[in-house]
Design an enzyme around this catalytic site. Sequence first.
Site, PDB file in Angstrom:
ATOM      1  N   LYS A  28      86.015   3.775  21.027  1.00  0.00           N
ATOM      2  CA  LYS A  28      85.965   2.972  22.262  1.00  0.00           C
ATOM      3  C   LYS A  28      84.533   2.925  22.814  1.00  0.00           C
ATOM      4  CE  LYS A  28      89.298   3.511  25.439  1.00  0.00           C
ATOM      5  NZ  LYS A  28      90.016   2.304  25.902  1.00  0.00           N
ATOM      6  N   ARG A  98      88.563   7.628  30.429  1.00  0.00           N
ATOM      7  CA  ARG A  98      89.438   7.432  29.256  1.00  0.00           C
ATOM      8  C   ARG A  98      88.913   8.190  28.056  1.00  0.00           C
ATOM      9  NH1 ARG A  98      92.096   2.084  29.893  1.00  0.00           N
ATOM     10  NH2 ARG A  98      91.082   1.042  31.629  1.00  0.00           N
ATOM     11  N   GLY A 107      97.505   5.992  22.720  1.00  0.00           N
ATOM     12  CA  GLY A 107      98.443   6.614  23.653  1.00  0.00           C
ATOM     13  C   GLY A 107      98.577   8.120  23.512  1.00  0.00           C
ATOM     14  N   MET A 109      96.193  10.496  23.953  1.00  0.00           N
ATOM     15  CA  MET A 109      95.430  11.326  24.899  1.00  0.00           C
ATOM     16  C   MET A 109      95.492  10.704  26.290  1.00  0.00           C
ATOM     17  SD  MET A 109      92.258  12.524  22.570  1.00  0.00           S
ATOM     18  CE  MET A 109      91.935  10.913  21.931  1.00  0.00           C
ATOM     19  N   ARG A 354      88.334  -3.277  19.021  1.00  0.00           N
ATOM     20  CA  ARG A 354      88.345  -2.414  17.832  1.00  0.00           C
ATOM     21  C   ARG A 354      89.018  -3.205  16.717  1.00  0.00           C
ATOM     22  NH1 ARG A 354      92.892   1.644  20.317  1.00  0.00           N
ATOM     23  NH2 ARG A 354      94.509   0.100  20.495  1.00  0.00           N
ATOM     24  N   HIS A 470     104.437   0.623  22.763  1.00  0.00           N
ATOM     25  CA  HIS A 470     104.196   1.778  21.896  1.00  0.00           C
ATOM     26  C   HIS A 470     104.990   1.679  20.601  1.00  0.00           C
ATOM     27  CE1 HIS A 470     104.952   5.916  20.516  1.00  0.00           C
ATOM     28  NE2 HIS A 470     103.669   6.077  20.803  1.00  0.00           N
ATOM     29  N   ARG A 576     110.763   7.909 -20.831  1.00  0.00           N
ATOM     30  CA  ARG A 576     111.447   9.218 -20.943  1.00  0.00           C
ATOM     31  C   ARG A 576     112.791   8.954 -21.606  1.00  0.00           C
ATOM     32  NH1 ARG A 576     109.193   9.864 -15.305  1.00  0.00           N
ATOM     33  NH2 ARG A 576     108.195  11.907 -15.187  1.00  0.00           N
ATOM     34  N   ARG A 632     108.362   8.804 -25.508  1.00  0.00           N
ATOM     35  CA  ARG A 632     108.323  10.261 -25.615  1.00  0.00           C
ATOM     36  C   ARG A 632     109.607  10.786 -26.248  1.00  0.00           C
ATOM     37  NH1 ARG A 632     107.914  13.663 -20.213  1.00  0.00           N
ATOM     38  NH2 ARG A 632     110.133  13.253 -20.139  1.00  0.00           N
ATOM     39  N   GLU A 760     100.606  19.050 -20.871  1.00  0.00           N
ATOM     40  CA  GLU A 760     101.249  19.420 -19.605  1.00  0.00           C
ATOM     41  C   GLU A 760     101.448  20.926 -19.467  1.00  0.00           C
ATOM     42  OE1 GLU A 760     105.064  17.424 -19.341  1.00  0.00           O
ATOM     43  OE2 GLU A 760     105.374  17.549 -21.488  1.00  0.00           O
ATOM     44  N   SER A 779      98.448  12.279 -23.081  1.00  0.00           N
ATOM     45  CA  SER A 779      98.885  11.805 -21.771  1.00  0.00           C
ATOM     46  C   SER A 779      99.130  13.042 -20.918  1.00  0.00           C
ATOM     47  CB  SER A 779     100.165  10.971 -21.904  1.00  0.00           C
ATOM     48  OG  SER A 779     100.552  10.502 -20.636  1.00  0.00           O
ATOM     49  N   GLY A 781     100.620  15.240 -18.416  1.00  0.00           N
ATOM     50  CA  GLY A 781     101.875  15.327 -17.654  1.00  0.00           C
ATOM     51  C   GLY A 781     101.637  16.247 -16.473  1.00  0.00           C
ATOM     52  N   THR A 782     101.131  15.674 -15.420  1.00  0.00           N
ATOM     53  CA  THR A 782     100.671  16.518 -14.306  1.00  0.00           C
ATOM     54  C   THR A 782     101.814  17.067 -13.461  1.00  0.00           C
ATOM     55  OG1 THR A 782     100.159  14.417 -13.265  1.00  0.00           O
ATOM     56  CG2 THR A 782      98.300  15.706 -14.093  1.00  0.00           C
ATOM     57  N   ASN A 783     103.030  16.586 -13.699  1.00  0.00           N
ATOM     58  CA  ASN A 783     104.160  17.222 -12.995  1.00  0.00           C
ATOM     59  C   ASN A 783     104.348  18.640 -13.540  1.00  0.00           C
ATOM     60  OD1 ASN A 783     104.560  14.717 -11.853  1.00  0.00           O
ATOM     61  ND2 ASN A 783     106.144  14.127 -13.319  1.00  0.00           N
ATOM     62  N   ASP A 784     104.463  18.719 -14.863  1.00  0.00           N
ATOM     63  CA  ASP A 784     104.629  20.046 -15.460  1.00  0.00           C
ATOM     64  C   ASP A 784     103.341  20.854 -15.397  1.00  0.00           C
ATOM     65  OD1 ASP A 784     107.299  20.572 -16.323  1.00  0.00           O
ATOM     66  OD2 ASP A 784     107.102  18.832 -17.621  1.00  0.00           O
ATOM     67  N   CYS A 846     100.606  10.513 -16.865  1.00  0.00           N
ATOM     68  CA  CYS A 846     101.898   9.908 -16.580  1.00  0.00           C
ATOM     69  C   CYS A 846     102.727  10.736 -15.590  1.00  0.00           C
ATOM     70  CB  CYS A 846     102.680   9.639 -17.862  1.00  0.00           C
ATOM     71  SG  CYS A 846     103.030  11.137 -18.787  1.00  0.00           S
ATOM     72  N   TYR A 866      93.754   5.262 -18.659  1.00  0.00           N
ATOM     73  CA  TYR A 866      94.796   4.591 -17.880  1.00  0.00           C
ATOM     74  C   TYR A 866      95.574   5.599 -17.036  1.00  0.00           C
ATOM     75  CZ  TYR A 866      98.226   6.300 -21.277  1.00  0.00           C
ATOM     76  OH  TYR A 866      99.012   7.103 -22.042  1.00  0.00           O
TER      77      TYR A 866
END
Length: 894
Positions: A28, A98, A107, A109, A354, A470, A576, A632, A760, A779, A781-784, A846, A866
């Site tokens: 502001k 303000r 809203g 603060m 703004r 709001h 999968r 896979r 993975e 590839s 496997g970032t979950n495992d 993946c 990729y």
Amino acid sequence: MAGAKWVYTFGDGKAEGEAGMKNLLGGKGANLAEMSNLGLPVPPGFTITTEVCTYYYDNGKSFPADLDATVKAALAGMAKLTGKTFGDPANPLLVSVRSGARASMPGMMDTVLNLGLNDVTVAAVATASGDARFAWDSYRRFITMYSNVVLDIDHGHFEEALEDYKERKGLHLDTELSADDWKLLVGKYKDIVRKELGKDFPQDPQEQLWGAVGAVFSSWMNARAIKYRELNSIPASWGTAVNVQSMVFGNMGETSATGVAFTRNPSTGENALYGEFLINAQGEDVVAGIRTPQDITEAAKIEAGSDKPSMEKAMPEAYAELCRIYGILEKHYRDMQDMEFTIQEGKLWMLQTRSGKRTAKAALKIAVELAQEGLISESEAVGRIEPGALDQLLHPTIDPKAERRVLTIGLPASPGAAAGEIVFNSDEAEAAKKAGRKVILVRVETSPEDIHGMHAAEGILTTRGGMTSHAAVVARGMGKPCVSGAGQIRVDYAKGTLSVGPTTLKAGDFITIDGSVGQVLLGEVKMQKPELSGEFGILMGWADKVRHLRVRANAETPEDARTARDFGAEGIGLCRTEHMFFDEDRIQPMREMILAGDDKGRRSALAKLLPMQRQDFVSLFTIMQGLPVTIRLLDPPLHEFLPHTEAEIAVVARALGVTAEQLRHRAAELHEFNPMLGFRGCRLAIAYPEIAEMQARAIFEAAVKAAKETGKPVIPEVMVPLVMGVPEFDLVKSRIDAMAEAVKKETGAELSYQVGTMIELPRACLRAQEIAKTAEFFSFGTNDLTQTALGISRDDAGSFLGSYTARGILASDPFITIDRDGVGELVKIGVERGRKSRPDIKLGICGEHGGDPASVGFCHEVGLDYVSCSPFRVPIARLAAAQAALGEVKAKEG
Ligand code: PEP
Ligand code: MG
């Protein structure tokens, strides 16, 4: 900090600050300075910097020693410009105080208006304005606001006193009260303060000012501001600035007004001034949604069918001035602006500008049109869309064929449709969400205390408030459907009901809201997939031109594959295969295969699976014509596939020719304490090679068939899951290669294919150099990999991960955004070592992270080829990949 500049002044066509100083002056303050520099009409004032806020919290809530003198000097400057002096009994300057943080926190603060009024100056204001009623009304507003914000007295006390007074006098509206009425009420208000506080309402304007400044700084740490920062990733260390500005009054009669306007429509992006104003009202009245505002343009008024005059008609000169100014502002800032203004006796003053919050739909249209108008470049347009916000465009709307039983109509405050059970308060909304229920939060109006409930709800319905209330503003920011101002609805919080005429619904009943048209519908109405606008395609085209990362999809079914292609996927990065057997009619042979006690039983189950697999793969190859498809081998954590009910056990037992008892016994044998680390992934193919062989056969036969049918070459990528090192991979690969040879012989067809692996497990990252000698692609496997690197079970993390992120032990949920320091490091090692043996190895990801914008940025940085993500996140990944590439260019340019 010695010698620091704590205060920056603005007004009269110049300012010490400018728009680039947001970190120091807050949004502001920086923009008030910028507007002053542009020569726009801004009431003079000054900004106390965010550094003072930091000082305040570092020094036991005290101010720097030299701040007082600097503020006095700034007030003297304001006196010169306005001809009025702060605290002067005869000619007092009144100010607003303000907050204004670096990032807008609407809203959250506190604000105090009309500061400087007291028992003496109120009389001077009455004389100067020639309007005693106005002066006393302003004084009572000031006492209410100040008492609430600074003295911590509940404003309910004042509202009660006002309602009592009106009732006794037989008055209904505030506008019916005279100067004497307000004067009497001021007396009562001061009594309330004395009673609640044990001392008098402060009369000294200096004391008032410092009280207000301290309160605004303190409000940086109030619960709702903390929650808002948490939801919007705003660091607490930023602090807020405080803006002290000479008051202008929108409540000085019929030639005065106050309003909020956007240079373009924040819901649709349409290039037309859009907003609301209230005649004879003070600042916060429009935002608070207490009175229903009027439209700014005549066109909007006609469209809305409103019977109240537009600003264009009622105040043509001020309207023309607003149009002149908004043109200047939009060109100057090169973006859609959200402006606040006040008209005092015909003269227009700008109180804020703004970059306006907007829906994803509007953001796209505005960015594309600004680029087409030549105000910004195509790359800038790409950079302006938050990838996650595309989710809003990808969400369902109401099926046009569905029956709409309209309960009532309100304002179309935030687009999209949502259905859920009615809840009437935010805590319940949060609890319901946790319990897995979908809810619509129904409130008379929302306040910043409702943020968590709005977050938890599918959509928001309010009975009061306009398009800039709001509820409307916050819902749009969150991308949630919202219908506001549905005035026919009566809400009874105590009974937990809402009614419209004779219809009464209770908490727990289902409703649907359509935030694009403002309808409230009975029951749960059928939704349909979103349709994307022309601007979406244009912007995505621009994004595709700059990104380096390719984007594939995780997809198994033909429907998912088609959706993925429609959203621009450049292949399938993960099919999968175990997911192909989740359907009721297919899980049966899969269970037989898993539960078979011997080779014979397993082979007979596999024979049933083969034709299904082959046909599935033919469909996938056909839909993805020419694009790469990674399939896979089975990776079923056993617990997901074991039969549970007696009926399920009976069916499988019959098929395997064993008794239910024998099958139960076999299932008990297979029971694992830790299935995610159990008999899954390539371990299955190692123990039972015939499974991998069946799948390889299905893949290759399908490739031959699809290539023949489509005339396009199919080069399947066969992927081995969950390997920890070379021996496993090579063993499975040898089976796959042998099957390829067999199919080639049998069909006489040419067959090109690749065999690669999921990376993975941490060990696989470490052994990547060896693995890449035979693996043609990786590839991640970032979950495992997250599960195994952090030792946090994917399935059980929910119970404690929240405490970790809440305490800042983890910056964010590592299953959503990649843990760069740990998992990221392992990925980097995998990439580097893999490339050492095979410089052109194809590298992808993946895990779920492939569709998370921050993680996509990481993938770009480490140079993957990729990312692969769920079909609906493909556009998000495309945009995030483009922004990552643009970020790199920017960083290089310094
Ligand atoms: C992974 O582990 O990241 C992965 C994509 O495989 P899944 O989620 O099927 O275990
Ligand atoms: Mg996995």
